[in-house]
Design an enzyme around this catalytic site. Structure first.
Site, mmCIF file in Angstrom:
data_model
loop_
_atom_site.group_PDB
_atom_site.id
_atom_site.type_symbol
_atom_site.label_atom_id
_atom_site.label_comp_id
_atom_site.label_asym_id
_atom_site.label_seq_id
_atom_site.Cartn_x
_atom_site.Cartn_y
_atom_site.Cartn_z
ATOM 1 N N HIS A 345 77.475 30.827 40.291
ATOM 2 C CA HIS A 345 77.750 30.360 38.888
ATOM 3 C C HIS A 345 76.343 30.809 39.190
ATOM 4 O O HIS A 345 75.374 30.338 39.015
ATOM 5 C CB HIS A 345 78.185 29.612 37.837
ATOM 6 C CG HIS A 345 78.100 29.676 36.781
ATOM 7 N ND1 HIS A 345 79.605 30.659 36.574
ATOM 8 C CD2 HIS A 345 77.699 30.026 36.251
ATOM 9 C CE1 HIS A 345 79.328 30.708 35.243
ATOM 10 N NE2 HIS A 345 78.133 30.103 34.782
ATOM 11 N N ALA A 346 76.593 32.323 38.383
ATOM 12 C CA ALA A 346 74.682 32.811 37.776
ATOM 13 C C ALA A 346 73.661 31.835 37.332
ATOM 14 O O ALA A 346 74.526 31.501 35.610
ATOM 15 C CB ALA A 346 74.693 34.636 37.086
ATOM 16 N N HIS A 375 71.308 39.739 31.224
ATOM 17 C CA HIS A 375 71.765 38.945 30.633
ATOM 18 C C HIS A 375 70.340 37.666 31.571
ATOM 19 O O HIS A 375 69.741 36.513 30.834
ATOM 20 C CB HIS A 375 73.037 38.156 31.113
ATOM 21 C CG HIS A 375 73.355 36.346 30.282
ATOM 22 N ND1 HIS A 375 73.698 36.512 29.346
ATOM 23 C CD2 HIS A 375 73.362 35.045 30.820
ATOM 24 C CE1 HIS A 375 73.701 35.140 29.074
ATOM 25 N NE2 HIS A 375 72.884 34.837 30.258
ATOM 26 N N GLU A 376 70.285 37.682 33.451
ATOM 27 C CA GLU A 376 69.797 36.252 33.373
ATOM 28 C C GLU A 376 68.131 36.455 32.989
ATOM 29 O O GLU A 376 67.630 35.788 32.850
ATOM 30 C CB GLU A 376 70.091 36.087 35.027
ATOM 31 C CG GLU A 376 71.795 35.584 35.754
ATOM 32 C CD GLU A 376 72.088 34.173 34.516
ATOM 33 O OE1 GLU A 376 71.069 33.355 34.431
ATOM 34 O OE2 GLU A 376 73.516 34.202 34.113
ATOM 35 N N HIS A 379 66.654 34.619 29.834
ATOM 36 C CA HIS A 379 66.416 33.551 30.389
ATOM 37 C C HIS A 379 65.562 33.494 31.481
ATOM 38 O O HIS A 379 64.361 33.076 30.470
ATOM 39 C CB HIS A 379 67.526 32.349 31.013
ATOM 40 C CG HIS A 379 68.916 32.501 30.653
ATOM 41 N ND1 HIS A 379 68.999 31.862 29.788
ATOM 42 C CD2 HIS A 379 70.223 32.770 31.357
ATOM 43 C CE1 HIS A 379 70.671 31.801 29.358
ATOM 44 N NE2 HIS A 379 71.035 32.661 30.404
ATOM 45 N N GLU A 403 70.600 31.771 24.748
ATOM 46 C CA GLU A 403 72.249 32.928 25.517
ATOM 47 C C GLU A 403 72.172 33.971 25.050
ATOM 48 O O GLU A 403 72.627 34.966 25.801
ATOM 49 C CB GLU A 403 73.821 32.298 25.407
ATOM 50 C CG GLU A 403 73.226 31.320 25.996
ATOM 51 C CD GLU A 403 73.116 30.689 27.935
ATOM 52 O OE1 GLU A 403 73.387 32.028 28.151
ATOM 53 O OE2 GLU A 403 72.707 29.599 28.478
ATOM 54 N N HIS A 504 81.217 25.547 32.932
ATOM 55 C CA HIS A 504 80.964 24.588 32.914
ATOM 56 C C HIS A 504 80.917 23.626 32.893
ATOM 57 O O HIS A 504 80.340 22.400 31.939
ATOM 58 C CB HIS A 504 80.893 25.255 31.883
ATOM 59 C CG HIS A 504 80.014 26.341 31.341
ATOM 60 N ND1 HIS A 504 80.378 27.606 31.848
ATOM 61 C CD2 HIS A 504 79.009 27.559 30.911
ATOM 62 C CE1 HIS A 504 79.425 28.794 32.149
ATOM 63 N NE2 HIS A 504 78.643 28.354 31.724
ATOM 64 N N TYR A 514 76.674 29.855 23.861
ATOM 65 C CA TYR A 514 78.036 31.259 24.472
ATOM 66 C C TYR A 514 78.413 31.902 22.885
ATOM 67 O O TYR A 514 78.133 33.148 23.230
ATOM 68 C CB TYR A 514 78.557 31.358 25.603
ATOM 69 C CG TYR A 514 78.053 30.693 26.877
ATOM 70 C CD1 TYR A 514 76.878 30.979 27.400
ATOM 71 C CD2 TYR A 514 78.107 30.081 27.017
ATOM 72 C CE1 TYR A 514 75.797 31.264 28.379
ATOM 73 C CE2 TYR A 514 77.708 28.628 28.258
ATOM 74 C CZ TYR A 514 76.689 29.372 29.253
ATOM 75 O OH TYR A 514 75.527 29.114 29.743
#
Ligand code: X8Z
Ligand code: ZN
Length: 605
Positions: A345-346, A375-376, A379, A403, A504, A514
């Site tokens: 999971h990323a 997306h990552e 972060h 997020e 999660h 999210y």
């Protein structure tokens, strides 16, 4: 701290300790031993060290799932848990003092500095941290095996759920994956008991209340806030659901997809029916108008995982943000190793106080994955930007902000941008092309909204004791049906534990972040586009290459969680409220199309 190290999921478990902990921590002294400022400074210093250790252990655990790494990661987490409990107790001495706002904020954030509070009792603390480690391990190593030597891993199953279109084959994969969570059921029940006990020691009614306390408003106000936002966007979801159900009815038959009830949960092109964009080819409003097939370019040009990540980095750099450090490229995990189990999971990691940035993914050559990379990196850029804040302020303004950064950038991946970087053919713009593009996006953004809301709705009810363990699965499916209008195509019973088949839940990562991000990303995008001087429709705006917008964006990232998120939001958008009007405006063209399509259909379930 829950938001300090890893953007996407916290180092969530708090683990068992290496030395014999006293049954009770020492009583709080009436007069504090240090001034409040000295206390906060000490806490920040201690956190640096604790986070370094926890981060290193957590990384090795997630990229090398074996018994030994479970022990190491558990021990590091336990040390942190013990420290956290004791330090929060010391902080009580400052409760009634009149403090400078930043000192008060630092102390408040200290209290919220874990997503998994542990009981004081050392044995229980160890039990909780071990359970948490085990649950993520079970998830990470989860497989569906048809026989001993015919096993399919989680990421492979996820991809098959996107690609396969046969009703029964999909159902087999869907049901098969849900076998992994059956052994989690008892563990989860105990985790709820112990984590609630931990939350109580910090003064919260239960863990759900503690999670909701992290939003610069009361837990009750926050619940009202999420309901308000959901009410704003629900009409969009209802139209999309109605249309998708109609189309799936034509493809699979209305006996399988009844037109007055929920959609079977396994045919929406995603293991959890959370994002539906892989169904785009079935739902393309104007077939053949505009080229949106990024997947085929990635394959034809044979993009490597590194090249995909470089493409995302280039976007952030085009905004005037720095290149990622060399260590990012040396230490990240881009591909699934062949020789061991990992958590695929990323996630994005800001280790060593944000000086050591990494992502951990098992990248496939698809457009879906490319967006996850963007997306990552959101972060990572956040973590890198707030690294000069003291540790207690290193975090997103709230979880939804963290997020939303990468998601905001994803909104700038317009057809114009994708054409510019050679991922699709020249992007001619006309009304039909806009509707096609909006459909592709809505299948992710709008389809996700009820899912994003219900995961914690369910956990909040579980933590509050409103759902008894013997009703875990029943209540899960009641919520899934009520919010999403989907239902399992085969009977699910209390022998199953379907919530555990979503990362999660065993990972103890709160999920409302999210839901909020899907709304905030449009709000941020609208403001950044204004700053960039964009004129015209919002959906045509890309801030790619705009350093003015980039500078304002980066200034928000640098702030971290040093001030209430309302202040941070106001600086970028001029408003202190999260607001769904931007997402509603954005999708106005698609909504008109959907209403036309749904005329004559009976919507709802
Ligand atoms: O977990 C994630 C990211 C890591 S923070 C890949 N997401 C949620 C999910 O996969 O369920 C992004 C969208 C929602
Ligand atoms: Zn994320």
């Amino acid at each position: 701290m829950k938001k300090l190290l890893i953007g996407c999921f916290a180092l969530m478990f708090i683990v068992a300790c290496s030395e014999q902990a006293p049954e009770e921590s020492p009583a709080v002294e009436a007069a504090p031993a240090e001034s409040p400022e000295a206390f906060v400074a000490r806490v920040n210093e201690e956190l640096k060290e604790l986070n370094r250790e926890r981060g290193a252990a957590g990384w090795v655990r997630a990229t090398y799932i074996i018994g030994d790494t479970a022990i190491l990661s558990s021990l590091a987490n336990e040390r942190y848990a013990k420290w956290h409990g004791e330090t929060v107790e010391q902080a009580l001495a400052y409760d009634d003092m009149d403090l400078a706002p930043e000192t008060r904020r630092a102390i408040d954030l200290l209290k919220l500095g874990t997503s998994l509070p542990a009981p004081k009792d050392a044995a229980k603390r160890r039990e909780l941290t071990q359970i948490a480690t085990e649950m993520t391990g079970i998830y990470g190593a989860g497989k569906y095996c048809r026989s001993d030597n015919d096993c399919i891993s989680g990421p492979e199953l996820e991809q098959m759920m996107r690609d396969v279109r046969d009703y029964d084959s999909l159902l087999e994969l869907w049901t098969g994956w849900r076998e992994i969570s059956v052994p989690m059921r008892d563990k989860f029940e105990r985790y709820v008991e112990l984590a609630n006990e931990g939350a109580a020691t910090l003064g919260y009614d239960n863990l759900g209340e503690m999670w909701r306390a992290g939003f610069d408003m009361s837990p009750a106000e926050f619940r009202t806030e999420t309901n308000r936002l959901w009410d704003q966007v629900k009409p969009l979801y209802d139209e999309l659901h109605c249309h998708v159900r109609g189309q799936l009815g034509e493809i699979y038959g209305t006996d399988k997809v009844p037109q007055d009830g929920p959609i079977p949960a396994h045919i929406l092109g995603n293991m959890w029916a959370q994002e539906w964009a892989s169904l785009y080819d079935l739902l393309e409003p104007y077939p053949g108008v505009s080229d949106l097939d990024v997947d085929s370019t990635l394959r034809t040009k044979n993009y490597s995982p590194q090249e995909m990540v470089r493409s995302a980095e280039s976007f952030y750099v085009s905004l005037g943000m720095p290149r990622l450090p060399d260590t990012f490229w040396e230490r990240s995990q881009f591909s699934k190793p062949q020789d061991r189990e990992v958590v695929c999971h990323a996630s994005a990691w800001g280790l060593d106080g944000g000086n050591d940035l990494r992502i951990k993914m098992c990248i496939n050559q698809t457009y879906d994955e490319l967006r996850v990379i963007y997306h990552e990196l959101g972060h990572n850029y956040y973590q890198g930007a707030y690294k000069d804040q003291p540790p207690l302020f290193q975090g997103g303004a709230h979880g939804g902000f963290h997020e939303a950064i990468g998601d905001t950038v994803v909104l700038s991946m317009t057809p114009g941008y994708l054409a510019e970087i050679g991922l699709i053919g020249e992007a001619g713009q006309n009304d039909q092309a806009v509707i096609n593009r909006q459909m592709q996006m809505a299948l992710d953004s709008i389809a996700f909204l009820p899912f994003g809301k219900l995961i914690d709705e369910w956990r909040w009810a579980v933590f509050a004791g409103e759902v008894a363990p013997e009703d875990y699965n029943k209540s899960w499916w009641e919520m899934r049906t009520r919010y999403q209008g989907i239902a399992p195509a085969v009977d699910r019973t209390e022998a199953d534990f379907d919530p555990g088949a979503k990362y999660h839940v065993p990972g103890n990562v709160s999920y409302t972040r999210y839901f909020l991000a899907r709304i905030l990303q449009f709000q941020f995008h609208r403001s950044l586009c204004e700053l960039a001087g964009h004129e015209g429709e919002l959906h045509a705006c890309s801030i790619f290459g705009n350093e003015d917008a980039g500078a304002r964006f980066y200034a928000m990232l640098e702030t971290g969680q040093s001030e209430p998120w309302q202040d941070t939001l106001e600086k970028l958008t001029g408003t202190r409220e999260m607001d769904a009007s931007a997402i509603i405006d954005y999708f106005a063209p698609l909504m008109a199309y959907l209403k036309e399509q749904n005329a004559g259909r009976t919507c709802g379930w």
